[in-house]
Structures are given as C-alpha cells and as structure tokens.
Design an enzyme around this catalytic site. Structure first.
Site, PDB file in Angstrom:
ATOM      1  N   GLY A  14     -42.414 -27.755 -25.637  1.00  0.00           N
ATOM      2  CA  GLY A  14     -42.657 -27.378 -24.240  1.00  0.00           C
ATOM      3  C   GLY A  14     -42.242 -25.952 -23.940  1.00  0.00           C
ATOM      4  O   GLY A  14     -42.940 -25.228 -23.232  1.00  0.00           O
ATOM      5  N   CYS A  15     -41.116 -25.536 -24.489  1.00  0.00           N
ATOM      6  CA  CYS A  15     -40.625 -24.178 -24.225  1.00  0.00           C
ATOM      7  C   CYS A  15     -41.518 -23.140 -24.900  1.00  0.00           C
ATOM      8  O   CYS A  15     -41.767 -22.073 -24.339  1.00  0.00           O
ATOM      9  CB  CYS A  15     -39.179 -24.036 -24.689  1.00  0.00           C
ATOM     10  SG  CYS A  15     -38.069 -25.099 -23.728  1.00  0.00           S
TER      11      CYS A  15
END
Length: 159
Positions: free
Chosen positions: A46-47
């Site tokens: 996600g990051c």
C-alpha cells in the site's frame, strides 16, 4: 470529529531525508501549497502504491507549484532503499522518533494495528486546509491533493 490542525498553521519540521541530511519543512514559507503525507512503512504494498501515485502526480503538481513530502517512521537506510527502488522525486523523511506524527496528531490506523495513512493539504500561507485519513484507500491520497489544487487554483485571481 475534525482534525485538531484543520484551519490552523501547519507545524514546521526538521527531519533526516533519505540521504540522511536534515530537511526542514516550513509550510507557507515558499508561498506554494504543500502535500504532506504520512504512511505506515516503506516498501509495503500500500505504501509503495501511494508513494508511486504521488511520484507520478508530481509533474501535475509542479504545474500548480505544489511541494510534496512523504514521512514514515522508517530508518533513513530503509527510506533510501525505498526512494531508490521506486524513483521517488520528492523528499521522503524519516520520523524514527515519532516527533512529526505527534506534531501533526497522526495516530494509529486499522483499529490501532498499524500507523495511520494521513495526507495534509496545506495552502500557500501554511494553513492546513484539509486532512485525508484512510489507511486502506492508498490510491485516494494523491487524488485528494489534486482536488484541493484545483480548488485553490480557482480561488486565486489570475493576473
């Protein structure tokens, strides 16, 4: 409940960047808006997706003169690897002590299971205009900034 910094002056920060050099963020000093985003951990799915969305949007943001800065609690070495692997074109800062998260009142996400993913849109005068908090919707953070840039552009009288 609204974020405590909403419509207030954004705090200044001095943190090490991915090269280990001290980077000072003073929202409003340069006279351009700032997109300041906090993410849980460099290199996670996600990051990485979020950071790359900001990387790809920087060209658009430069047209409207917006500074982008990313922050996580990862060590400088991990940030450096992340920046190099993803070709990130904006400052990525190491907040290992958590001082930036504290200054910006960024807590935990996912019922306290992870660091929160929060983006601040700070106007050209250094005022926090809006805050987007979504740990799971990582793709929406750069879109949030784009919408604010459009709004601020309309508010600014053309010469």
């Amino acid at each position: 409940m609204p974020h405590p910094l909403l419509n207030k002056t954004a705090p200044s920060l001095t943190l090490p960047n991915a090269s280990g050099e001290q980077f000072t963020l003073e929202p409003g000093k340069s006279g351009v808006p700032t997109a300041l985003f906090f993410y849980p951990a460099a290199g996670t799915y996600g990051c990485t997706k979020e950071a790359c969305e900001f990387r790809d949007a920087v060209k658009v943001f430069k047209r409207t003169k917006c500074e982008v800065v990313g922050v996580s609690q990862d060590a400088v070495a991990k940030q450096k690897k992340f920046v190099d692997e993803q070709g990130l074109n904006y400052p990525v800062l190491s907040d290992a002590s958590g001082e930036a998260r504290k200054a910006y009142s960024v807590g935990k996400g996912l019922m306290g299971l992870t660091e929160a993913r929060v983006t601040f849109f700070i106007d050209s005068k250094g005022i926090v205009r809006d805050v987007y908090d979504s740990t799971l919707n990582f793709s929406a953070h750069s879109k949030f900034v784009s919408k604010w840039l459009e709004k601020v552009e309309k508010e600014t009288p053309s010469m």
